[in-house]
Design a protein around this motif. Structure first.
Motif: not given
Lengths: 335, 227
Positions: A283-299
């Motif tokens: 889960i660790a890389p998935v969660t980190a990727a989700a965080g990065l993608i999510g932040t970039v998407t929201v911005f």
């Protein structure tokens, strides 16, 4: 869905209840100073609005299910941070007393997560971004980023409350799962908040809290510090599962010293045991990727929607009839 | 969506409906506390609590199927949380994870059932009277009062707006739901704001000084006629 009774331990329930009680009465005091006799009417009707708005279902595009707005950041952006918290607290109280959604004893924890953290914490993230970017685009970008982080921070708070109830050694894992699930929920919350505010900005931008009085003055230092803290905590939630070697180390030490030995058989015999243990490295890389993608998407979405709404608003203001709120008749051709 | 649950006093109007709301509020909080304090894996007190609750449901005249359906709708999140907690609960090594998870689920079902029964047999107005008798701040009680009053108005308005939108849009894609739904929320919010201002002005004109008054005090039993 809110935290039911019998999930958190009694010390956590008492502590969160005390924080919630203090926060709610502080919010109510501040509001009464600002709004005086308007407080009750405005808070009551906006709480009813948030309740009604939560009934609007948004289909999830990939799953045969639907979600709804939570509304903490939206309420804070429109009414101010403490008013937002009071509105959310009122909604939670009614949901708990009338619909048994969220336990009576867990009401404090629910208010800390969805009232104080989502509204007051969300506003602390929204306000510096709004002033920094400025104008309507600032409102949009700030609110969307704050909505996304508010959901994450609320889930982070729940993970900590859960961990405080006797599962400290599992905190990174719980954090990872909570952050992963709520990254998706937060994206939805950010999109709905942004789309709602786009409509509000096109019709009645004067109704948004603090925009008229405060303008685009530079943000206060305390607000920036609070926002930074919130963002750092949310980032930590994503990075926490990365710390799994440390966690294993702690378990190893615990096993050597013998204070974790009581848990060992349960970890193996429990129905969820292999699930939670095997889930950890994946889960660790998935969660980190989700965080990065999510932040970039929201911005990106906030920037795009903010730009678009600025364009619409300035076109409307330039047109001779002024802003149009209704949908009667065809669009007039641009001159 | 869920407002159909709120009918105030049900059609039956059993003995629980007539009971003082303060007694009922104290009883439901006491019941929840008692169930919380039952230790893990001791089924006998939980069974007694369940029988007490079942007896009260029978006495109240509320249809058990209605309560069970509502409890079942709230249980998935409890089951998921119980499944997360149970394997590593401190008591799990002694009792087994299934017993711990089962206790958590059973306790939550009991307290949810108790709160739902309470909400079903007590009209919200008298809950608010009981809350102010228990020294809940008057500003909060008045806010709850107004919120409850406008809950139905606003949800009806939302329903009308949604119907109007449906009748105007011939084809809908799943993507289009998002801006449409958000537009609905935005319009409802602006109308709520404006309604709030109008309501406040009208209340001032009628001598509003910040306290909600009603003809029957908090100590009076339910006075609404059965519908």
């Amino acid at each position: 869905m809110h935290i039911p009774d019998h999930v958190l331990s009694q010390p956590v329930l008492i502590a969160s209840g005390a924080i919630a009680l203090g926060g709610f009465s502080l919010g109510l005091k501040r509001l009464e100073r600002r709004l005086r006799d308007r407080t009750v009417v405005l808070m009551g009707i906006m709480a009813a609005f948030v309740f009604a708005a939560q009934m609007v279902n948004f289909p999830l595009l990939v799953l045969p299910a639907s979600g709804h707005l939570i509304g903490g950041v939206l309420a804070a952006v429109m009414l101010g941070p403490w008013a937002g918290a009071v509105v959310m607290g009122t909604v939670l109280l009614v949901q708990c007393l009338l619909f048994a959604d969220g336990g009576i004893l867990a009401l404090g924890a629910n208010f800390v997560n969805l009232g104080l953290i989502a509204s007051v914490g969300g506003y602390a993230i929204y306000d510096p971004i709004r002033r920094g970017v400025g104008g309507r685009a600032g409102v949009m970008l700030g609110a969307m980023v704050a909505a996304w982080f508010s959901v994450l921070l609320a889930s982070l708070a729940f993970a900590i409350e859960l961990a405080g109830s006797g599962w400290w050694e599992q905190l990174p894992e719980v954090l990872g799962w909570m952050a992963l699930v709520h990254a998706a929920i937060g994206l939805g919350e950010a999109m709905i908040t942004g789309l709602v505010l786009r409509s509000v900005l096109a019709v009645r931008p004067d109704l948004i809290f603090g925009v008229v009085e405060q303008g685009d003055a530079p943000p206060r230092w305390g607000r920036v510090a609070l926002a930074g803290l919130g963002v750092a905590l949310a980032v930590a939630a994503f990075l926490a599962p990365m710390a799994s070697p440390l966690d294993d180390g702690l378990e190893f030490v615990g096993g050597r010293l013998g204070f974790l030995s009581g848990e060992e058989p349960a970890m193996i015999s429990g129905p969820m045991a292999d699930y939670s243990l095997k889930g950890l490295p994946d889960i660790a890389p998935v969660t980190a990727a989700a965080g990065l993608i999510g932040t970039v998407t929201v911005f990106a979405a906030g920037w795009f929607l903010g730009r678009a709404s600025t364009g619409i608003a300035s076109r409307l203001e330039r047109s001779p009839e002024g802003p149009r709120s209704g949908g009667e008749g065809p669009e007039p051709h641009a001159a | 969506m869920r407002l159909d649950w709120l009918e105030g006093p049900g059609s039956a109007g059993g003995p629980l409906h007539r009971l003082d709301a303060r007694v009922k509020l104290a009883a439901v909080v006491g019941f929840v506390l008692a169930v919380v304090l039952v230790p893990m894996g001791s089924w006998r007190p939980l069974g007694i609590a369940g029988m007490v609750l079942a007896g009260l449901v029978g006495l109240s005249g509320v249809a058990p199927s209605l309560l069970l359906r509502r409890i079942a709708a709230l249980m998935p999140v409890v089951v998921v949380l119980a499944a997360v907690i149970a394997p590593t609960h401190p008591k799990a090594s002694a009792l087994g994870a299934w017993a711990v998870g089962g206790t958590i689920v059973a306790k939550n079902a009991l307290t949810i059932g108790a709160i739902l029964l309470f909400a079903r047999v007590t009209c919200f107005r008298s809950v608010l009277g009981a809350l102010s008798w228990f020294r809940v701040p008057p500003a909060l009680v008045a806010t709850l009062h107004l919120m409850y009053r406008y809950l139905f108005v606003l949800s009806d308005q939302l329903g009308r707006m949604a119907r109007a939108r449906r009748s105007r849009s011939f084809r809908r894609s799943r993507w289009a739901e998002w801006p449409l739904g958000a537009g609905l929320i935005a319009a409802l919010m602006l109308r709520s704001f404006e309604r709030g201002e109008r309501v406040h002005a009208a209340m001032l004109a009628r001598g509003w000084d910040g306290t909600v008054r009603s003809l029957d005090g908090p100590d009076r039993p339910e006075t609404l006629p059965p519908t």
